[in-house]
Every structure is written in structure tokens, then in C-alpha cells.
Design a protein around this motif. Structure first.
Motif, PDB file in Angstrom:
ATOM      1  N   GLY A 105      34.830  45.751  41.771  1.00  0.00           N
ATOM      2  CA  GLY A 105      36.017  46.547  41.447  1.00  0.00           C
ATOM      3  C   GLY A 105      37.248  45.691  41.244  1.00  0.00           C
ATOM      4  O   GLY A 105      38.025  45.900  40.313  1.00  0.00           O
ATOM      5  N   PHE A 106      37.439  44.697  42.109  1.00  0.00           N
ATOM      6  CA  PHE A 106      38.591  43.807  41.959  1.00  0.00           C
ATOM      7  C   PHE A 106      38.484  42.962  40.691  1.00  0.00           C
ATOM      8  O   PHE A 106      39.474  42.735  39.994  1.00  0.00           O
ATOM      9  CB  PHE A 106      38.735  42.915  43.198  1.00  0.00           C
ATOM     10  CG  PHE A 106      39.527  43.546  44.299  1.00  0.00           C
ATOM     11  CD1 PHE A 106      40.908  43.528  44.280  1.00  0.00           C
ATOM     12  CD2 PHE A 106      38.896  44.186  45.354  1.00  0.00           C
ATOM     13  CE1 PHE A 106      41.664  44.125  45.288  1.00  0.00           C
ATOM     14  CE2 PHE A 106      39.623  44.788  46.367  1.00  0.00           C
ATOM     15  CZ  PHE A 106      41.012  44.764  46.341  1.00  0.00           C
ATOM     16  N   ILE A 107      37.282  42.484  40.380  1.00  0.00           N
ATOM     17  CA  ILE A 107      37.096  41.713  39.147  1.00  0.00           C
ATOM     18  C   ILE A 107      37.387  42.569  37.923  1.00  0.00           C
ATOM     19  O   ILE A 107      38.049  42.124  36.966  1.00  0.00           O
ATOM     20  CB  ILE A 107      35.663  41.135  39.086  1.00  0.00           C
ATOM     21  CG1 ILE A 107      35.495  40.039  40.149  1.00  0.00           C
ATOM     22  CG2 ILE A 107      35.357  40.575  37.700  1.00  0.00           C
ATOM     23  CD1 ILE A 107      34.058  39.619  40.379  1.00  0.00           C
ATOM     24  N   LEU A 108      36.926  43.831  37.950  1.00  0.00           N
ATOM     25  CA  LEU A 108      37.187  44.734  36.829  1.00  0.00           C
ATOM     26  C   LEU A 108      38.677  45.032  36.680  1.00  0.00           C
ATOM     27  O   LEU A 108      39.155  45.333  35.583  1.00  0.00           O
ATOM     28  CB  LEU A 108      36.408  46.043  37.018  1.00  0.00           C
ATOM     29  CG  LEU A 108      34.885  45.950  36.821  1.00  0.00           C
ATOM     30  CD1 LEU A 108      34.208  47.233  37.288  1.00  0.00           C
ATOM     31  CD2 LEU A 108      34.541  45.677  35.359  1.00  0.00           C
ATOM     32  N   SER A 109      39.423  44.953  37.782  1.00  0.00           N
ATOM     33  CA  SER A 109      40.860  45.246  37.721  1.00  0.00           C
ATOM     34  C   SER A 109      41.695  44.039  37.313  1.00  0.00           C
ATOM     35  O   SER A 109      42.867  44.177  36.970  1.00  0.00           O
ATOM     36  CB  SER A 109      41.364  45.740  39.088  1.00  0.00           C
ATOM     37  OG  SER A 109      41.527  44.650  39.988  1.00  0.00           O
ATOM     38  N   ALA A 110      41.103  42.832  37.348  1.00  0.00           N
ATOM     39  CA  ALA A 110      41.879  41.605  37.132  1.00  0.00           C
ATOM     40  C   ALA A 110      42.590  41.608  35.789  1.00  0.00           C
ATOM     41  O   ALA A 110      43.743  41.171  35.672  1.00  0.00           O
ATOM     42  CB  ALA A 110      40.956  40.384  37.238  1.00  0.00           C
ATOM     43  N   PHE A 111      41.897  42.083  34.762  1.00  0.00           N
ATOM     44  CA  PHE A 111      42.494  42.168  33.427  1.00  0.00           C
ATOM     45  C   PHE A 111      43.826  42.902  33.478  1.00  0.00           C
ATOM     46  O   PHE A 111      44.831  42.450  32.916  1.00  0.00           O
ATOM     47  CB  PHE A 111      41.517  42.880  32.483  1.00  0.00           C
ATOM     48  CG  PHE A 111      42.117  43.263  31.162  1.00  0.00           C
ATOM     49  CD1 PHE A 111      42.071  42.402  30.081  1.00  0.00           C
ATOM     50  CD2 PHE A 111      42.745  44.498  30.989  1.00  0.00           C
ATOM     51  CE1 PHE A 111      42.627  42.751  28.862  1.00  0.00           C
ATOM     52  CE2 PHE A 111      43.310  44.852  29.783  1.00  0.00           C
ATOM     53  CZ  PHE A 111      43.249  43.977  28.715  1.00  0.00           C
ATOM     54  N   ALA A 112      43.821  44.054  34.140  1.00  0.00           N
ATOM     55  CA  ALA A 112      44.996  44.923  34.085  1.00  0.00           C
ATOM     56  C   ALA A 112      46.176  44.365  34.863  1.00  0.00           C
ATOM     57  O   ALA A 112      47.327  44.631  34.512  1.00  0.00           O
ATOM     58  CB  ALA A 112      44.641  46.323  34.602  1.00  0.00           C
ATOM     59  N   TRP A 113      45.926  43.596  35.949  1.00  0.00           N
ATOM     60  CA  TRP A 113      47.053  42.996  36.676  1.00  0.00           C
ATOM     61  C   TRP A 113      47.906  42.156  35.724  1.00  0.00           C
ATOM     62  O   TRP A 113      49.136  42.301  35.680  1.00  0.00           O
ATOM     63  CB  TRP A 113      46.534  42.106  37.813  1.00  0.00           C
ATOM     64  CG  TRP A 113      45.979  42.847  38.983  1.00  0.00           C
ATOM     65  CD1 TRP A 113      44.659  43.122  39.237  1.00  0.00           C
ATOM     66  CD2 TRP A 113      46.716  43.422  40.068  1.00  0.00           C
ATOM     67  NE1 TRP A 113      44.547  43.826  40.407  1.00  0.00           N
ATOM     68  CE2 TRP A 113      45.782  44.021  40.946  1.00  0.00           C
ATOM     69  CE3 TRP A 113      48.074  43.490  40.386  1.00  0.00           C
ATOM     70  CZ2 TRP A 113      46.164  44.672  42.118  1.00  0.00           C
ATOM     71  CZ3 TRP A 113      48.458  44.137  41.560  1.00  0.00           C
ATOM     72  CH2 TRP A 113      47.515  44.728  42.402  1.00  0.00           C
ATOM     73  N   LEU A 138      35.864  34.489  37.929  1.00  0.00           N
ATOM     74  CA  LEU A 138      35.837  35.701  37.113  1.00  0.00           C
ATOM     75  C   LEU A 138      37.183  36.417  37.155  1.00  0.00           C
ATOM     76  O   LEU A 138      37.691  36.879  36.135  1.00  0.00           O
ATOM     77  CB  LEU A 138      34.723  36.633  37.584  1.00  0.00           C
ATOM     78  CG  LEU A 138      33.314  36.266  37.120  1.00  0.00           C
ATOM     79  CD1 LEU A 138      32.280  37.117  37.838  1.00  0.00           C
ATOM     80  CD2 LEU A 138      33.182  36.450  35.608  1.00  0.00           C
ATOM     81  N   PHE A 139      37.761  36.501  38.362  1.00  0.00           N
ATOM     82  CA  PHE A 139      39.064  37.160  38.479  1.00  0.00           C
ATOM     83  C   PHE A 139      40.105  36.402  37.660  1.00  0.00           C
ATOM     84  O   PHE A 139      40.876  37.003  36.905  1.00  0.00           O
ATOM     85  CB  PHE A 139      39.495  37.242  39.943  1.00  0.00           C
ATOM     86  CG  PHE A 139      40.721  38.089  40.160  1.00  0.00           C
ATOM     87  CD1 PHE A 139      40.604  39.427  40.500  1.00  0.00           C
ATOM     88  CD2 PHE A 139      41.999  37.561  40.019  1.00  0.00           C
ATOM     89  CE1 PHE A 139      41.729  40.218  40.690  1.00  0.00           C
ATOM     90  CE2 PHE A 139      43.126  38.335  40.203  1.00  0.00           C
ATOM     91  CZ  PHE A 139      42.991  39.673  40.534  1.00  0.00           C
ATOM     92  N   ALA A 140      40.116  35.070  37.781  1.00  0.00           N
ATOM     93  CA  ALA A 140      41.120  34.261  37.083  1.00  0.00           C
ATOM     94  C   ALA A 140      40.966  34.360  35.566  1.00  0.00           C
ATOM     95  O   ALA A 140      41.960  34.511  34.836  1.00  0.00           O
ATOM     96  CB  ALA A 140      41.016  32.812  37.523  1.00  0.00           C
ATOM     97  N   LEU A 141      39.737  34.301  35.064  1.00  0.00           N
ATOM     98  CA  LEU A 141      39.530  34.335  33.617  1.00  0.00           C
ATOM     99  C   LEU A 141      39.821  35.713  33.040  1.00  0.00           C
ATOM    100  O   LEU A 141      40.404  35.825  31.956  1.00  0.00           O
ATOM    101  CB  LEU A 141      38.100  33.893  33.284  1.00  0.00           C
ATOM    102  CG  LEU A 141      37.828  32.396  33.473  1.00  0.00           C
ATOM    103  CD1 LEU A 141      36.349  32.094  33.345  1.00  0.00           C
ATOM    104  CD2 LEU A 141      38.635  31.571  32.458  1.00  0.00           C
ATOM    105  N   ARG A 142      39.434  36.765  33.758  1.00  0.00           N
ATOM    106  CA  ARG A 142      39.766  38.112  33.275  1.00  0.00           C
ATOM    107  C   ARG A 142      41.275  38.345  33.363  1.00  0.00           C
ATOM    108  O   ARG A 142      41.848  39.062  32.543  1.00  0.00           O
ATOM    109  CB  ARG A 142      38.995  39.169  34.056  1.00  0.00           C
ATOM    110  CG  ARG A 142      37.521  39.241  33.645  1.00  0.00           C
ATOM    111  CD  ARG A 142      36.795  40.394  34.296  1.00  0.00           C
ATOM    112  NE  ARG A 142      37.380  41.685  33.962  1.00  0.00           N
ATOM    113  CZ  ARG A 142      37.167  42.334  32.823  1.00  0.00           C
ATOM    114  NH1 ARG A 142      36.383  41.806  31.892  1.00  0.00           N
ATOM    115  NH2 ARG A 142      37.723  43.508  32.611  1.00  0.00           N
TER     116      ARG A 142
END
Length: 439
Positions: free
Chosen positions: A52-60, A111-115
Motif C-alpha cells: 500500500g505504501f509503495i502504491l502511494s509513493a507516486f502520489a506523494w 520501489l518507494f523512491a523510484l515511484r
């Protein structure tokens, strides 16, 4: 150019077709992890909450960069900023395919950083789309033009969800990121070749230019001048955009509509796999049906909005009528809670996303109401509020599913936002009018 009385060219149709193509790739890149996520999570050992956090990274990043992205568009023009954005987000998309191959870095962190970087790079895209529509289309055609580029969010999954599902199935999850990154870099070259301002486009004639300008198209928006040399990001300008009641209602409505959007591009394929028992290839194919209905609904909503505007001359009826009807249909997503058959789930999701497509007129509304001097900044603020849903929705759904062991409450969470959208436009926003800046 030919004489203004000659038959007008139709260069603007080619421009909107190219914007549609770019936006299709844009949304497909956002959805890459939702398609590859099940396989990637299994290989990398990711939990539901981590996913869920990885999927949200883009939007941050996407939210944080909206206002600066809009200001950059106003300051330096759409072509340079938008082209650079396409190239960067495509590069960061491709790099996600290497996560886990470098043991020094945590897979979750990478993944979080790249998204996050994909979101940062994509920030100017929709404000850029809105600027191009404001420049290239008269007011009576903006509903359809905006609906065309906005409907790309659905068509992206029609076109790419089966492809990405097949890539995961046949070549592994990493191949999704590499293929989509390469397509984006190719799209950058196409964009640079064919996008120009109306006043400078080599293919337009005087008749089409006159038609666009007579209908309120801002044909010289991209050509510099004093407006372009004056910074649009000032606290006075921001204050006026945030203090306007009509704009507040529009911002809230866009946030609520995007809750449905982000559920679809993040958790929906995972829902089909984990809750409904489909394999990833079946999920990719099943996701295409609601996406196609959203695409058709988006075109229908834009056409209906412009038709009502031509018949009644009322922006309120033209923009709010399709929106209310569409959001009522979109609440059908809640009915999936009580449905067992997989085919019926797909049907109900298709109805919901058809309605969501019909209601997706927010960018047409922004073209109608944004101060003429602040088209990019206004679009950035609007998109910033709308895409807060991209932070909230993936994380909220992740916690709901982890806490309840089911997607049922998550579907209710999404459906309630459809009702709030109607309230935001009918009660809070009031009459739709162009905002005039105060000195």
C-alpha cells in the motif's frame, strides 16, 4: 498560411490525439506496479501494508510537485517542460525493473523512491494538457477535448493491462517496467516533433486559427511575452485560488473522483487476484472491461457536456448534469460487496467506471474557470488537491484489507466518495464562472 476565409484545417484534432497517446502511456506507467505487484511482492517478500505504501509513493511526489510544475509551465512554456517530464518519468519507470538486483538497497525503499520520482516527473502532465486544450480549442469544444485526454486513464488499461499481464506471465514482472520505460522515451521524441503553439504550428491555416481564437482559445499562450516573463507563483495568486468558494468545491470534487481512479489503478487488479481468485493474466484481461467502459463514458460525458452547452448556453447545466448522473452510476461499486460471481463483479465495476468516465469533467471545468494568466498554476493547484486521493486511497485500502481480511469496506469507502462529489459540485461550488484576479 491560407486566407482566413478558406476551409479551416483541423490540426487541433491531431494535437488532442497526441495528448491522448501521451496520457495513455502516463497512466499505464502509474499502473505498472498494480499489474506487476502480486508477482513482485511474492518475490521481494512485501507485506500488504508495504504494498500500500509503495502504491502511494507516486502520489506523494505528484501532489507536492503540482504547484511548482504548473508554475514552470506558465514560466517556460508547455513544450519544453512537458517533454522533459515524459523523458524523466519513463527513465524512472524503467529503473524499477532493477529493484532487488542490487542487494545493497532495500527493495521497499528502492520501489518507494523510484515511484516517488515517477510522480515528481509526471506532475506537469495534466496541467500541461489543460494548457494545450485552453490554447488549441474554443470554449464550445473544450468539454470533448478535455474528456478525450482524461479518458486516456481508462484506455491505458484497455491497451496496456492485457499487455502487462502477458509480460508478467511470459517474461516476469521486471519486463513490464523495461517495456513501458522504452515506450515513454519514444513518445518523448514524437511529442517534441509535433507539439507547437497554435500561432506557430506549421500545419495550421488562418481559418482554423481564427476559429479557435474567436471561440476563446488562448492561441498565443505559448508564445512568451510579458505574461510569460512574470512569475505566476506568488502568495497573492495562491491565496486567491485557495480562498475562492467555487474553486474549493471543484477541488473537493476532484479529490473524491480520484479516490475511484486510484483504487482502479492501484488495488483493483490485486483485488481480482486476492479476493476473486483470478490469476494475473486473467486479472489483466478482466481489468480491461471496466477500463473500456470508463473510456466510453469519458467520451460520452464530454460530448454530452458540449452538446448541453451549445443548446442551453449554461455552463452549470453542461458540466454539472453529466457529473451528477455519472457519480450516481459510480456508486454501483458498493454492490460488489454482495456479489459472488466474478463476471457480475466485472459488470458492476464496468457500470461504475462508465459513470466515473461520464463525470470526469474536472479539467473542462478548470479550462472554463481558471484565471487567464494562471492556467498552469490553477491546473497545478487543482491537480494537487485531486491527487491527494492517490496518497490516501492506496494506504487506506491497504490498512482496511489488512485489518478486516476483505475488500468489502474498501469498496464502501470508495463508493461514499462518489456521493461527496455530488455534494461538492452542487452545494459548495455554486455557479461555474471564470475567476478574475484581483490586483
Amino acid at each position: 498560411m491560407t486566407d482566413a476565409h478558406a476551409r479551416p484545417t483541423h490540426v487541433r484534432y491531431g494535437v488532442i490525439a497526441l495528448i491522448f497517446l501521451i496520457t495513455t502511456i502516463n497512466y499505464a506507467d502509474r499502473a505498472t506496479f498494480s499489474i506487476a505487484g502480486s508477482s513482485a511482492s511474492a518475490e521481494l517478500g512485501l507485506s500488504t501494508v508495504q504494498t500500500g505504501f509503495i502504491l502511494s509513493a507516486f502520489a506523494w511526489a505528484y501532489v507536492l510537485a503540482q504547484v511548482p510544475g504548473g508554475a514552470l509551465l506558465d514560466r517556460f512554456g508547455t513544450k519544453r517542460i512537458y517533454a522533459g517530464a515524459i523523458a524523466l518519468w519513463s527513465l524512472f519507470t524503467a529503473m524499477q525493473g532493477f529493484v532487488g538486483l542490487v542487494p545493497v538497497f532495500s527493495a521497499v525503499a528502492m520501489l518507494f523512491a523510484l515511484r516517488f520520482m515517477v510522480g515528481l516527473a509526471e506532475a506537469p502532465s495534466f496541467p500541461g494538457n489543460a494548457r494545450l486544450v485552453a490554447a488549441w480549442f474554443p470554449g464550445a469544444e473544450r468539454g470533448t477535448a478535455s474528456a478525450i485526454f482524461n479518458s486516456a486513464q481508462y484506455f491505458s488499461l484497455v491497451a496496456f493491462a492485457p499487455l502487462m499481464g502477458w509480460l508478467v506471465h511470459s517474461f516476469g514482472w521486471r519486463s513490464v517496467f523495461w517495456v513501458m520505460g522504452a515506450l515513454g522515451l519514444l513518445a518523448t521524441l514524437v511529442f517534441l516533433r509535433f507539439i507547437h503553439s497554435p500561432a506557430r504550428h506549421p500545419g495550421i491555416n488562418a481559418a482554423e486559427l481564427a476559429h479557435i481564437e474567436a471561440g476563446g482559445g488562448l492561441v498565443n499562450m505559448e508564445d512568451g511575452g510579458s505574461a510569460a516573463k512574470t512569475p505566476t507563483f506568488t502568495w497573492n495568486n495562491i491565496r486567491q485560488l485557495l480562498a475562492n468558494r467555487m474553486l474549493i468545491g471543484i477541488y473537493l470534487g476532484q479529490y473524491c473522483i480520484n479516490v475511484l481512479t486510484y483504487f482502479f489503478v492501484t488495488w483493483f487488479p490485486i483485488y481480482l487476484v486476492k479476493e476473486r481468485g483470478l490469476n494475473i493474466l486473467e486479472a489483466g484481461i478482466a481489468a480491461a472491461a471496466p477500463a473500456m467502459c470508463g473510456f466510453i463514458g469519458g467520451l460520452a460525458g464530454g460530448y454530452a457536456s458540449d452538446f448541453i452547452l451549445k443548446k442551453t448556453g449554461s455552463l452549470d447545466w453542461a458540466r454539472k448534469g453529466p457529473l451528477v448522473v455519472g457519480m450516481v452510476l459510480a456508486t454501483m461499486i458498493i454492490a460488489c460487496v454482495w456479489v459472488e460471481a466474478e463476471w457480475l463483479v466485472v459488470v458492476l465495476m464496468s457500470v461504475a467506471f462508465f459513470g466515473k468516465g461520464v463525470a470526469s469533467l474536472g479539467w473542462a471545468v478548470m479550462a472554463d474557470v481558471a484565471p487567464k494568466q494562471l492556467a498552469g498554476l490553477s491546473g497545478g493547484v487543482f491537480n494537487m488537491f485531486g491527487n491527494i486521493a492517490g496518497i490516501v486511497t492506496p494506504i487506506a485500502v491497504g490498512y482496511i484489507v489488512a485489518g478486516t481480511g476483505s475488500f468489502d469496506l474498501a469498496l464502501v469507502f470508495v463508493g461514499v466518495h462518489c456521493v461527496i462529489t455530488i455534494f461538492a459540485y452542487l452545494v459548495i461550488a455554486g455557479p461555474i464562472r471564470r475567476v478574475e484576479l484581483k490586483a
